[in-house]
Design a protein around this motif. Structure first.
Motif, PDB file in Angstrom:
ATOM      1  N   THR A 128     -10.912   4.564  11.623  1.00 54.11           N
ATOM      2  CA  THR A 128      -9.879   5.598  11.597  1.00 54.11           C
ATOM      3  C   THR A 128     -10.125   6.534  10.419  1.00 54.11           C
ATOM      4  OG1 THR A 128      -8.412   4.336  10.158  1.00 54.11           O
ATOM      5  CG2 THR A 128      -8.163   4.005  12.556  1.00 54.11           C
ATOM      6  N   MET A 137       0.845  -1.162   0.000  1.00 51.50           N
ATOM      7  CA  MET A 137       0.000   0.000   0.000  1.00 51.50           C
ATOM      8  C   MET A 137       0.902   1.241   0.000  1.00 51.50           C
ATOM      9  SD  MET A 137      -3.226   0.893   2.476  1.00 51.50           S
ATOM     10  CE  MET A 137      -3.804  -0.761   2.344  1.00 51.50           C
ATOM     11  N   LYS A 138       0.543   2.218  -0.804  1.00 49.05           N
ATOM     12  CA  LYS A 138       1.344   3.422  -0.924  1.00 49.05           C
ATOM     13  C   LYS A 138       0.806   4.508   0.013  1.00 49.05           C
ATOM     14  CE  LYS A 138       3.239   6.505  -4.348  1.00 49.05           C
ATOM     15  NZ  LYS A 138       3.458   6.745  -5.753  1.00 49.05           N
ATOM     16  N   ASN A 139       1.705   5.249   0.626  1.00 48.98           N
ATOM     17  CA  ASN A 139       1.323   6.372   1.488  1.00 48.98           C
ATOM     18  C   ASN A 139       1.237   7.646   0.680  1.00 48.98           C
ATOM     19  OD1 ASN A 139       1.209   4.964   3.927  1.00 48.98           O
ATOM     20  ND2 ASN A 139       3.414   5.134   4.201  1.00 48.98           N
ATOM     21  N   ILE A 140       0.298   8.517   1.068  1.00 50.28           N
ATOM     22  CA  ILE A 140       0.193   9.844   0.469  1.00 50.28           C
ATOM     23  C   ILE A 140       0.073  10.858   1.589  1.00 50.28           C
ATOM     24  CG2 ILE A 140      -0.874   9.012  -1.652  1.00 50.28           C
ATOM     25  CD1 ILE A 140      -3.539  10.057  -0.594  1.00 50.28           C
ATOM     26  N   THR A 141       0.381  12.101   1.287  1.00 46.52           N
ATOM     27  CA  THR A 141       0.264  13.179   2.252  1.00 46.52           C
ATOM     28  C   THR A 141      -0.777  14.162   1.747  1.00 46.52           C
ATOM     29  OG1 THR A 141       2.592  12.951   2.849  1.00 46.52           O
ATOM     30  CG2 THR A 141       1.506  15.021   3.431  1.00 46.52           C
ATOM     31  N   ARG A 173      -9.734   5.770   2.697  1.00 44.51           N
ATOM     32  CA  ARG A 173      -9.635   4.656   1.741  1.00 44.51           C
ATOM     33  C   ARG A 173     -11.003   4.310   1.165  1.00 44.51           C
ATOM     34  NH1 ARG A 173      -7.028   1.684   5.751  1.00 44.51           N
ATOM     35  NH2 ARG A 173      -4.886   2.339   5.876  1.00 44.51           N
ATOM     36  N   ASN A 182      -7.921   7.309   8.333  1.00 50.18           N
ATOM     37  CA  ASN A 182      -7.243   6.648   7.228  1.00 50.18           C
ATOM     38  C   ASN A 182      -8.183   5.668   6.505  1.00 50.18           C
ATOM     39  OD1 ASN A 182      -4.823   6.666   5.851  1.00 50.18           O
ATOM     40  ND2 ASN A 182      -3.947   4.986   7.030  1.00 50.18           N
ATOM     41  N   GLU A 183      -8.884   4.845   7.288  1.00 49.40           N
ATOM     42  CA  GLU A 183      -9.817   3.877   6.708  1.00 49.40           C
ATOM     43  C   GLU A 183     -10.971   4.594   6.014  1.00 49.40           C
ATOM     44  OE1 GLU A 183     -11.484   0.549   5.303  1.00 49.40           O
ATOM     45  OE2 GLU A 183      -9.509   0.716   6.215  1.00 49.40           O
TER      46      GLU A 183
END
Length: 74
Positions: free
Chosen positions: A26, A1-5, A32, A28-29
């Motif tokens: 979260t 999985m790739k992280n983004i800012t 997504r 984050n979830e």
């Protein structure tokens, strides 16, 4: 999985985190999920347009212009 800012207003992020916490997840979830819906919505629109083009190529009215009553007949 790739992280983004991402950048957003601090208060907005805090409120979003609280909302996610209330849903037992979260931020984050939730992002997504949103990202998936965002992409799927575009795919759905593209698929619908492809189907319409296929139907237009296959079927024709022979130039007949339907009246409102004809279009609403069942």
């Amino acid at each position: 999985m790739k992280n983004i800012t991402l950048s957003a207003d601090e208060k907005l992020i805090d409120e979003a985190r609280k909302r996610a916490l209330a849903k037992h997840t979260t931020l984050n979830e939730e992002f997504r999920r949103w990202l998936t819906l965002y992409v799927d919505r575009e795919r759905g629109a593209d698929d619908a347009m492809t189907l319409l083009r296929q139907l237009q190529a296959k079927y024709t009215t022979g130039g007949h212009k339907f009246t409102r009553d004809e279009l609403n007949e069942r």
